[in-house]
Design a protein around this motif. Structure first.
Motif, PDB file in Angstrom:
ATOM      1  N   THR A  59     -13.347  -1.948 -12.554  1.00  0.00           N
ATOM      2  CA  THR A  59     -13.954  -1.238 -11.431  1.00  0.00           C
ATOM      3  C   THR A  59     -14.326  -2.195 -10.295  1.00  0.00           C
ATOM      4  O   THR A  59     -14.183  -1.848  -9.115  1.00  0.00           O
ATOM      5  CB  THR A  59     -15.201  -0.440 -11.873  1.00  0.00           C
ATOM      6  N   ALA A  63     -12.765  -2.024  -6.499  1.00  0.00           N
ATOM      7  CA  ALA A  63     -13.619  -1.995  -5.311  1.00  0.00           C
ATOM      8  C   ALA A  63     -13.251  -3.109  -4.339  1.00  0.00           C
ATOM      9  O   ALA A  63     -13.166  -2.875  -3.128  1.00  0.00           O
ATOM     10  CB  ALA A  63     -15.092  -2.095  -5.713  1.00  0.00           C
ATOM     11  N   GLN A  75     -20.325   2.769   1.489  1.00  0.00           N
ATOM     12  CA  GLN A  75     -20.304   2.744   0.029  1.00  0.00           C
ATOM     13  C   GLN A  75     -19.741   4.069  -0.507  1.00  0.00           C
ATOM     14  O   GLN A  75     -18.958   4.076  -1.458  1.00  0.00           O
ATOM     15  CB  GLN A  75     -21.718   2.495  -0.483  1.00  0.00           C
ATOM     16  N   GLY A  79     -16.438   4.558  -2.825  1.00  0.00           N
ATOM     17  CA  GLY A  79     -16.505   5.276  -4.096  1.00  0.00           C
ATOM     18  C   GLY A  79     -15.442   6.358  -4.190  1.00  0.00           C
ATOM     19  O   GLY A  79     -14.752   6.484  -5.204  1.00  0.00           O
ATOM     20  N   THR A  82     -11.917   4.905  -4.611  1.00  0.00           N
ATOM     21  CA  THR A  82     -11.673   4.245  -5.898  1.00  0.00           C
ATOM     22  C   THR A  82     -11.950   5.172  -7.083  1.00  0.00           C
ATOM     23  O   THR A  82     -11.951   4.732  -8.228  1.00  0.00           O
ATOM     24  CB  THR A  82     -12.552   2.978  -6.036  1.00  0.00           C
ATOM     25  N   MET A  84     -14.720   6.637  -8.028  1.00  0.00           N
ATOM     26  CA  MET A  84     -15.972   6.346  -8.723  1.00  0.00           C
ATOM     27  C   MET A  84     -17.066   7.236  -8.175  1.00  0.00           C
ATOM     28  O   MET A  84     -17.156   7.449  -6.964  1.00  0.00           O
ATOM     29  CB  MET A  84     -16.381   4.883  -8.514  1.00  0.00           C
ATOM     30  N   THR A  88     -21.867   5.004 -10.090  1.00  0.00           N
ATOM     31  CA  THR A  88     -20.986   3.913 -10.523  1.00  0.00           C
ATOM     32  C   THR A  88     -20.691   2.958  -9.379  1.00  0.00           C
ATOM     33  O   THR A  88     -20.808   1.741  -9.535  1.00  0.00           O
ATOM     34  CB  THR A  88     -19.676   4.476 -11.104  1.00  0.00           C
ATOM     35  N   ILE A  89     -20.327   3.494  -8.211  1.00  0.00           N
ATOM     36  CA  ILE A  89     -19.991   2.600  -7.095  1.00  0.00           C
ATOM     37  C   ILE A  89     -21.212   1.816  -6.651  1.00  0.00           C
ATOM     38  O   ILE A  89     -21.099   0.645  -6.284  1.00  0.00           O
ATOM     39  CB  ILE A  89     -19.325   3.357  -5.914  1.00  0.00           C
ATOM     40  N   LYS A  90     -22.404   2.415  -6.730  1.00  0.00           N
ATOM     41  CA  LYS A  90     -23.616   1.674  -6.366  1.00  0.00           C
ATOM     42  C   LYS A  90     -23.799   0.477  -7.286  1.00  0.00           C
ATOM     43  O   LYS A  90     -24.078  -0.632  -6.827  1.00  0.00           O
ATOM     44  CB  LYS A  90     -24.849   2.571  -6.409  1.00  0.00           C
TER      45      LYS A  90
END
Length: 160
Positions: A59, A63, A75, A79, A82, A84, A88-90
């Protein structure tokens, strides 16, 4: 399970063992798509961990590569691009910021939103590992013929 048996199982027609439609009498884990997808993902993650030298997760790599392509971006956009979720992206971004691979700044038009860019080290890590990432993909798909690789990718796109 052979393909013809699988087609019967998924179509709701009686299977070879005569148990009827999928799920009506019996649920066999080893015959479910999720089971095979998890196994394939576990194999890919293992190959990734063995070849990626920078101690990045799949992941984190996703990113970094997508951010290089899109930057600057929010962000939330990263996310979505990708695949996410927001939590998750955070977490991924927070870890990459701690490693000094991503810079964050408030969005001038919306102070609630962060704008992300790669640091010089983030750009360098992507550049250093592009050939490794391609090798990881080749190794993941190695058991398949070229035609099977193309078919798998096409089918996965259809169900994604």
């Amino acid at each position: 399970m052979d393909i013809s048996s699988n087609e019967q199982h998924l179509s709701g027609k009686p299977t070879q063992n005569g148990t009827g439609p999928a799920g009506s009498d019996q649920y066999a884990l080893g015959e479910q798509i999720g089971f095979f997808l998890r196994q394939a993902n576990q194999r890919h993650v293992s190959i990734f961990a063995g070849l990626m030298a920078e101690k990045l997760t799949t992941t984190q790599w996703a990113a970094l590569v997508k951010l290089k392509e899109m930057q600057p971006c929010s962000q939330g956009s990263l996310g979505r691009e990708t695949a996410m979720d927001m939590a998750t992206i955070k977490g991924v971004v927070d870890r990459l910021v701690k490693r000094n691979l991503i810079n964050t700044a408030p969005d001038p038009s919306d102070a609630r939103r962060l704008v992300l860019t790669l640091t010089e080290e983030g750009i360098a890590i992507v550049q250093r590992n592009l050939s490794v990432a391609l090798e990881i993909s080749r190794e993941t798909l190695r058991p398949l013929s070229t035609a099977e690789q193309m078919m798998l990718m096409e089918l996965l796109r259809k169900i994604s």
